[in-house]
Scaffold this motif. Structure first.
Motif: not given
Length: 273
Positions: A53-54, A57-58, A164-165, A196, A85, A87-88
């Motif tokens: 999944k990640s 995203f990258t 992302d999370e 995600i 973007y 990130p978590q």
């Protein structure tokens, strides 16, 4: 700007990574992953842990390139400049004030600091951060830090938000509060969001559609339309429609997890002598 110009299309995205050692075959992570996100749509991506999944995203963020396939917004292949973007981890700089943390993306784009501060400060009331412009990240709760990180993402005014999370590191109560808050703010601004998450309930509660990925190498095995009315109250979590969809998606993920485990433990064919 027309909707077609802002439509995200992920088309047969494939990616492998080399392993240590010359005799090791590459690790095949993505296998022709295809899906779309319409302008103003909230789409979640779920799948077994480690399925890639990640990695998707990258590539959407321009941090890596696929082996084959393409990602476009409208007809534009240069998607990195059209995505923001998150990130978590909030990744707030401890030595910067909250306001100066939220303008980092704008500064990278070349926006003068004074102008960037004005643009970000306008969003502080909406994000529940009024009065904390001069605070340091250590003075904020986990939920407030995540709101600051999201503000830093959306103030860039990109076509697509990649989350992302975003609530993965929060405790259960704060996470639930943040989900309700994000839904209300999204309904106000109607950003195009791709998120995600490992939380099936979160995916259903927030999303218009849920994309389910298989075990690695990932491909799309289910695309579920969430036809629950908005705004969604927490009571919807116990509705028959919600529960049925949750059980369906959980069954798909369990099947993929079992398949992945079976492939890891399969000793291969027996050779007779």
């Amino acid at each position: 700007m027309t909707d077609d110009v802002r439509r995200l299309v992920v088309d047969r995205l494939t990616k492998s990574f080399p392993r240590p050692g010359r005799e090791q075959p590459p690790r095949h992570v993505l296998d022709a992953v295809s899906f779309t996100a319409e302008p103003g749509e909230f789409v979640s991506v779920i799948g077994p842990s480690g399925c890639g999944k990640s990695t998707i995203f990258t590539m959407l963020a321009g941090l890596d390139v696929p082996d084959s396939g393409s990602v476009t917004v409208g007809a534009d292949l240069a998607i990195a400049g059209r995505c923001a973007y998150m990130p978590q981890k909030d990744l707030l700089f401890p030595w910067r004030t909250i306001l100066d943390n939220t303008i980092l993306g704008l500064q990278v784009q070349g926006v003068p600091a004074a102008e960037a501060r004005l643009r970000a400060a306008e969003l502080f009331p909406t994000f529940g951060l009024s009065g904390f412009e001069d605070a340091r990240p250590s003075q904020l709760s986990g939920g407030m830090r995540q709101r600051a990180a999201l503000l830093r993402t959306v103030v860039q005014n990109r076509d697509l938000l990649l989350l992302d999370e975003p609530f993965g590191a929060l405790d259960s109560l704060t996470r639930t509060e943040m989900q309700s808050w994000l839904q209300s703010v999204w309904q106000r601004y109607r950003w195009t969001v791709l998120m995600i998450t490992h939380d099936i309930r979160e995916a259903i509660y927030l999303s218009d559609r849920v994309i389910v990925l298989s075990a690695r190498p990932a491909t799309v095995v289910r695309e579920a339309l969430v036809e629950l009315p908005r705004p969604r109250e927490l009571a919807v979590l116990t509705s028959p429609e919600f529960v049925a969809l949750e059980e369906d998606l959980r069954a798909v993920l369990h099947d993929e997890a079992r398949r992945a485990l079976a492939e890891q433990t399969d000793p291969g064919p027996t050779i007779s002598h």
